[in-house]
Design an enzyme around this catalytic site. Sequence first.
Site, PDB file in Angstrom:
ATOM      1  N   GLY A 144       0.856  -1.186   0.000  1.00 31.68           N
ATOM      2  CA  GLY A 144       0.000   0.000   0.000  1.00 31.68           C
ATOM      3  C   GLY A 144       0.886   1.227   0.000  1.00 31.68           C
ATOM      4  O   GLY A 144       2.081   1.131   0.305  1.00 31.68           O
ATOM      5  N   GLY A 147       2.347   5.791   4.178  1.00 27.20           N
ATOM      6  CA  GLY A 147       1.478   6.554   5.076  1.00 27.20           C
ATOM      7  C   GLY A 147       0.081   5.984   5.214  1.00 27.20           C
ATOM      8  O   GLY A 147      -0.742   6.513   5.963  1.00 27.20           O
ATOM      9  N   ARG A 177      15.118   6.061  10.263  1.00 29.11           N
ATOM     10  CA  ARG A 177      14.394   7.143  10.935  1.00 29.11           C
ATOM     11  C   ARG A 177      14.777   7.110  12.409  1.00 29.11           C
ATOM     12  O   ARG A 177      15.310   6.095  12.897  1.00 29.11           O
ATOM     13  CB  ARG A 177      12.884   6.937  10.789  1.00 29.11           C
ATOM     14  CG  ARG A 177      12.390   7.113   9.371  1.00 29.11           C
ATOM     15  CD  ARG A 177      10.916   6.735   9.248  1.00 29.11           C
ATOM     16  NE  ARG A 177      10.519   6.728   7.840  1.00 29.11           N
ATOM     17  CZ  ARG A 177       9.537   5.983   7.341  1.00 29.11           C
ATOM     18  NH1 ARG A 177       8.853   5.176   8.131  1.00 29.11           N
ATOM     19  NH2 ARG A 177       9.229   6.049   6.061  1.00 29.11           N
ATOM     20  N   ARG A 270       2.778  12.115  10.468  1.00 33.42           N
ATOM     21  CA  ARG A 270       3.832  11.194  10.937  1.00 33.42           C
ATOM     22  C   ARG A 270       5.161  11.935  11.078  1.00 33.42           C
ATOM     23  O   ARG A 270       5.971  11.608  11.940  1.00 33.42           O
ATOM     24  CB  ARG A 270       3.961  10.006   9.960  1.00 33.42           C
ATOM     25  CG  ARG A 270       4.857   8.911  10.501  1.00 33.42           C
ATOM     26  CD  ARG A 270       4.876   7.671   9.626  1.00 33.42           C
ATOM     27  NE  ARG A 270       5.584   7.901   8.353  1.00 33.42           N
ATOM     28  CZ  ARG A 270       5.690   7.010   7.382  1.00 33.42           C
ATOM     29  NH1 ARG A 270       5.122   5.830   7.511  1.00 33.42           N
ATOM     30  NH2 ARG A 270       6.341   7.285   6.282  1.00 33.42           N
ATOM     31  N   ARG A 281       6.693  10.670  -2.262  1.00 36.27           N
ATOM     32  CA  ARG A 281       5.850   9.553  -1.826  1.00 36.27           C
ATOM     33  C   ARG A 281       4.405   9.754  -2.290  1.00 36.27           C
ATOM     34  O   ARG A 281       3.733   8.794  -2.675  1.00 36.27           O
ATOM     35  CB  ARG A 281       5.917   9.414  -0.301  1.00 36.27           C
ATOM     36  CG  ARG A 281       7.141   8.646   0.116  1.00 36.27           C
ATOM     37  CD  ARG A 281       7.564   8.899   1.541  1.00 36.27           C
ATOM     38  NE  ARG A 281       8.908   8.353   1.715  1.00 36.27           N
ATOM     39  CZ  ARG A 281       9.178   7.159   2.214  1.00 36.27           C
ATOM     40  NH1 ARG A 281       8.214   6.403   2.658  1.00 36.27           N
ATOM     41  NH2 ARG A 281      10.420   6.719   2.299  1.00 36.27           N
ATOM     42  N   ASP A 305      -9.732   3.182   6.947  1.00 32.07           N
ATOM     43  CA  ASP A 305     -10.376   4.437   7.347  1.00 32.07           C
ATOM     44  C   ASP A 305     -10.314   4.482   8.867  1.00 32.07           C
ATOM     45  O   ASP A 305      -9.399   5.063   9.445  1.00 32.07           O
ATOM     46  CB  ASP A 305     -11.814   4.441   6.812  1.00 32.07           C
ATOM     47  CG  ASP A 305     -12.469   5.788   6.974  1.00 32.07           C
ATOM     48  OD1 ASP A 305     -11.913   6.639   7.683  1.00 32.07           O
ATOM     49  OD2 ASP A 305     -13.561   5.989   6.395  1.00 32.07           O
TER      50      ASP A 305
HETATM   51  N1  LIG Z   1       9.878  -4.408  -2.853  1.00 33.41           N
HETATM   52  C1  LIG Z   1      10.084  -4.123  -1.569  1.00 33.41           C
HETATM   53  N2  LIG Z   1       9.503  -3.060  -1.010  1.00 33.41           N
HETATM   54  C2  LIG Z   1       9.733  -2.831   0.298  1.00 33.41           C
HETATM   55  C3  LIG Z   1      10.539  -3.667   1.099  1.00 33.41           C
HETATM   56  N3  LIG Z   1      10.565  -3.167   2.353  1.00 33.41           N
HETATM   57  C4  LIG Z   1       9.789  -2.085   2.340  1.00 33.41           C
HETATM   58  N4  LIG Z   1       9.277  -1.878   1.108  1.00 33.41           N
HETATM   59  C5  LIG Z   1       8.352  -0.817   0.667  1.00 33.41           C
HETATM   60  O1  LIG Z   1       9.074   0.365   0.499  1.00 33.41           O
HETATM   61  C6  LIG Z   1       8.195   1.453   0.667  1.00 33.41           C
HETATM   62  C7  LIG Z   1       8.840   2.490   1.544  1.00 33.41           C
HETATM   63  O2  LIG Z   1       9.029   1.977   2.837  1.00 33.41           O
HETATM   64  P1  LIG Z   1       9.525   2.933   4.007  1.00 33.41           P
HETATM   65  O3  LIG Z   1      10.732   3.689   3.547  1.00 33.41           O
HETATM   66  O4  LIG Z   1       9.671   2.136   5.240  1.00 33.41           O
HETATM   67  O5  LIG Z   1       8.380   4.013   4.118  1.00 33.41           O
HETATM   68  P2  LIG Z   1       6.845   3.939   4.537  1.00 33.41           P
HETATM   69  O6  LIG Z   1       6.110   3.041   3.601  1.00 33.41           O
HETATM   70  O7  LIG Z   1       6.439   5.352   4.408  1.00 33.41           O
HETATM   71  O8  LIG Z   1       6.789   3.463   5.948  1.00 33.41           O
HETATM   72  C8  LIG Z   1       6.909   0.856   1.232  1.00 33.41           C
HETATM   73  O9  LIG Z   1       5.979   0.775   0.172  1.00 33.41           O
HETATM   74  C9  LIG Z   1       7.299  -0.508   1.682  1.00 33.41           C
HETATM   75  O10 LIG Z   1       6.212  -1.419   1.587  1.00 33.41           O
HETATM   76  C10 LIG Z   1      11.132  -4.798   0.455  1.00 33.41           C
HETATM   77  O11 LIG Z   1      11.854  -5.591   1.046  1.00 33.41           O
HETATM   78  N5  LIG Z   1      10.882  -4.977  -0.857  1.00 33.41           N
HETATM   79  N1  LIG Z   2      -6.729   4.366  10.329  1.00 33.18           N
HETATM   80  C1  LIG Z   2      -5.924   5.374  10.645  1.00 33.18           C
HETATM   81  N2  LIG Z   2      -6.436   6.569  10.943  1.00 33.18           N
HETATM   82  C2  LIG Z   2      -5.626   7.620  11.247  1.00 33.18           C
HETATM   83  N3  LIG Z   2      -4.288   7.549  11.285  1.00 33.18           N
HETATM   84  C3  LIG Z   2      -3.707   6.385  10.980  1.00 33.18           C
HETATM   85  C4  LIG Z   2      -4.485   5.237  10.651  1.00 33.18           C
HETATM   86  N4  LIG Z   2      -3.643   4.209  10.397  1.00 33.18           N
HETATM   87  C5  LIG Z   2      -2.394   4.689  10.571  1.00 33.18           C
HETATM   88  N5  LIG Z   2      -2.430   5.989  10.926  1.00 33.18           N
HETATM   89  C6  LIG Z   2      -1.282   6.884  11.171  1.00 33.18           C
HETATM   90  O1  LIG Z   2      -0.774   7.242   9.871  1.00 33.18           O
HETATM   91  C7  LIG Z   2       0.629   7.360   9.893  1.00 33.18           C
HETATM   92  C8  LIG Z   2       1.216   6.425   8.831  1.00 33.18           C
HETATM   93  O2  LIG Z   2       1.032   5.087   9.260  1.00 33.18           O
HETATM   94  P1  LIG Z   2       2.149   3.992   9.015  1.00 33.18           P
HETATM   95  O3  LIG Z   2       1.695   2.758   9.692  1.00 33.18           O
HETATM   96  O4  LIG Z   2       3.497   4.526   9.368  1.00 33.18           O
HETATM   97  O5  LIG Z   2       2.038   3.841   7.421  1.00 33.18           O
HETATM   98  P2  LIG Z   2       2.894   3.014   6.369  1.00 33.18           P
HETATM   99  O6  LIG Z   2       3.625   1.953   7.134  1.00 33.18           O
HETATM  100  O7  LIG Z   2       1.896   2.456   5.436  1.00 33.18           O
HETATM  101  O8  LIG Z   2       3.812   3.981   5.707  1.00 33.18           O
HETATM  102  C9  LIG Z   2       1.091   7.034  11.305  1.00 33.18           C
HETATM  103  O9  LIG Z   2       1.327   8.244  11.995  1.00 33.18           O
HETATM  104  C10 LIG Z   2      -0.100   6.264  11.889  1.00 33.18           C
HETATM  105  O10 LIG Z   2      -0.198   6.462  13.289  1.00 33.18           O
END
Ligand SMILES: Nc1nc2c(ncn2[C@@H]2O[C@H](COP(=O)(O)OP(=O)(O)O)[C@@H](O)[C@H]2O)c(=O)[nH]1
Ligand SMILES: Nc1ncnc2c1ncn2[C@@H]1O[C@H](COP(=O)(O)OP(=O)(O)O)[C@@H](O)[C@H]1O
Length: 397
Positions: A144, A147, A177, A270, A281, A305
Site C-alpha cells: 500500500g 502513510g 528514521r 507522521r 511519496r 479508514d
Molecule cells: N519491494 C520491496 N519493497 C519494500 C521492502 N521493504 C519495504 N518496502 C516498501 O518500500 C516502501 C517504503 O518503505 P519505508 O521507507 O519504510 O516508508 P513507509 O512506507 O512510508 O513506511 C513501502 O511501500 C514498503 O512497503 C522490500 O523488502 N521490498
Molecule cells: N486508520 C488510521 N487513521 C488515522 N491515522 C492512521 C491510521 N492508520 C495509521 N495511521 C497513522 O498514519 C501514519 C502512517 O502510518 P504507518 O503505519 O506509518 O504507514 P505506512 O507503514 O503504510 O507507511 C502514522 O502516523 C499512523 O499512526
Amino acid sequence: MGEAPAFFVDDLHKSAINGNGTDLKPKDSKTSTDIGERTYVIGGMGDRSTPSICVRVFDRSTGEWFNPAVLGTVPLSWAGHSAVAVSEDRILIITKDSIPDDCIWFLEVDTQFVRDQKQNLGTEVVAWSKGVVGNIEKPIVISGPSGVGKGTLISKLMSEFPSMFGFSVSHTTRAPREKETNGVHYHFTERSVMEKAIKEGMFLEFASVHGNLYGTSIEAVEVVADAGKRCILDIDVQGARSVRASSLEAIFIFICPPSFEELKKRLYARATETEEQIQKRLRNARTELEQGQSSGLFDHLLVNDDLEMCYKRLKNILDLNGNTTTTNKKAQKTVNFSKHRENKVFISCGNAGMEEASTSLYVLDVSSLKGGAPGRTRGLNISAADHIPNGYNGIAH
Ligand SMILES: Nc1nc2c(ncn2[C@@H]2O[C@H](COP(=O)(O)OP(=O)(O)O)[C@@H](O)[C@H]2O)c(=O)[nH]1
Ligand SMILES: Nc1ncnc2c1ncn2[C@@H]1O[C@H](COP(=O)(O)OP(=O)(O)O)[C@@H](O)[C@H]1O
C-alpha cells in the site's frame, strides 16, 4: 573443454538400488547425474577441514563443460553425498554424516526460478534449496502507499499474536528514521553491499522505491518460517509482483487510504520525512493505488479508514476472528495415488559407525514438494519402508 567426464564409470559406483542414482564414499567426493543432454557433476572442493560443494556441468550435445552460477543456500556441512534426479528440473542430494535436519537438499537445474535467473544474469544457473519436512502457513504480503497504515496494522497484529507472526526484516539503502532500529525495522545497508548480495542470489525480491533500494532476503523469510511463525512482508507493489511470480505461495493484501487527502494528512502528521520526500511519496502513491486496485495481483483490498475496523477486517481475512480460512493446510490432503507412487525415492541409510553396522530403509515422497529455490523446499514426507518395489528410484546414503 570438450573432454568427456573421465570418472563416470571408474570412480562412481551406481546406487545399489537403482541405476539412476550414484552413491559415493566421502573420499570419492563426486557424483554425476544425467538430466536430458546434461550431466551434473556435484562434488567437493576446499581443504579437508572446510570441504564445500561445487557444481560443474557437461553438455553432451556440445561436448563442453561449463561452471554455472550457483545460487541459493549451499549445504554448509559437507562430507560427501548421494544424488538422484527426481524430476526433469531437480536433483535430490543427501549429504552424508549430517544431522537429520540438514541432510536433504535439492539442486534445481531447470525450475522456473532457475530459468528466470538465467535470463536475469545472462548465464547458466543452478540453485540450491534445502529440503524441510512439513509445510508452512502462507506468508502474508502487505502492500500500500506510504502513510496508509501498513506498519501500524502489522504492529497491532504482531503485538496481539506475538507467537503466531514474525516480520520479514527487509534490507534497504534508505537512512534509518529516529525510532528505527537496525535489524528490527530494516537491515540498513550500503547500496554496493546490497547490490552484491542481490547478484549472489540472496534476495527473494527487490525493487527501487522512492529512490532507494529495498529487498526481501531469502533468509528474512526463512528465519521466520524456521521459528514456526507465519511471515509478514511489508513490501511495495513491484515486490508483491515478484513474490507472486516466485515459488513462495503467499496471501496478498493491499491497503488503501479512504482518500488521497487523508493519506497526505497522515504522511505530514507522521513527520518522518522531509517535504521533498513527502512530495515524492505522494506522487508515487497515485501509481501504486492504480496498480494495487486494478492489477488483480492482490487477493484482498482493505480500506484503512477507521483503524480498529480495518484491523478487524484484516483479522477476518487471516481467520483470527474465527471466520473464513485462507491457510494452505486444507489443500495438502489431496494426493493423486498413482503420481504419489511414481514420486517415491527409497533411501538406504547405513549406520557404519555403530557397534553393529545396520541399514535402515526410508521412503521419501517427493510428490508434495512446495516452494524451492530461492527459499527452502518444503513438504517433504519421509517414512520408514520395509522393502523396495520394482522400478523405483533409489539412493544410498
Ligand atoms: N519491494 C520491496 N519493497 C519494500 C521492502 N521493504 C519495504 N518496502 C516498501 O518500500 C516502501 C517504503 O518503505 P519505508 O521507507 O519504510 O516508508 P513507509 O512506507 O512510508 O513506511 C513501502 O511501500 C514498503 O512497503 C522490500 O523488502 N521490498
Ligand atoms: N486508520 C488510521 N487513521 C488515522 N491515522 C492512521 C491510521 N492508520 C495509521 N495511521 C497513522 O498514519 C501514519 C502512517 O502510518 P504507518 O503505519 O506509518 O504507514 P505506512 O507503514 O503504510 O507507511 C502514522 O502516523 C499512523 O499512526
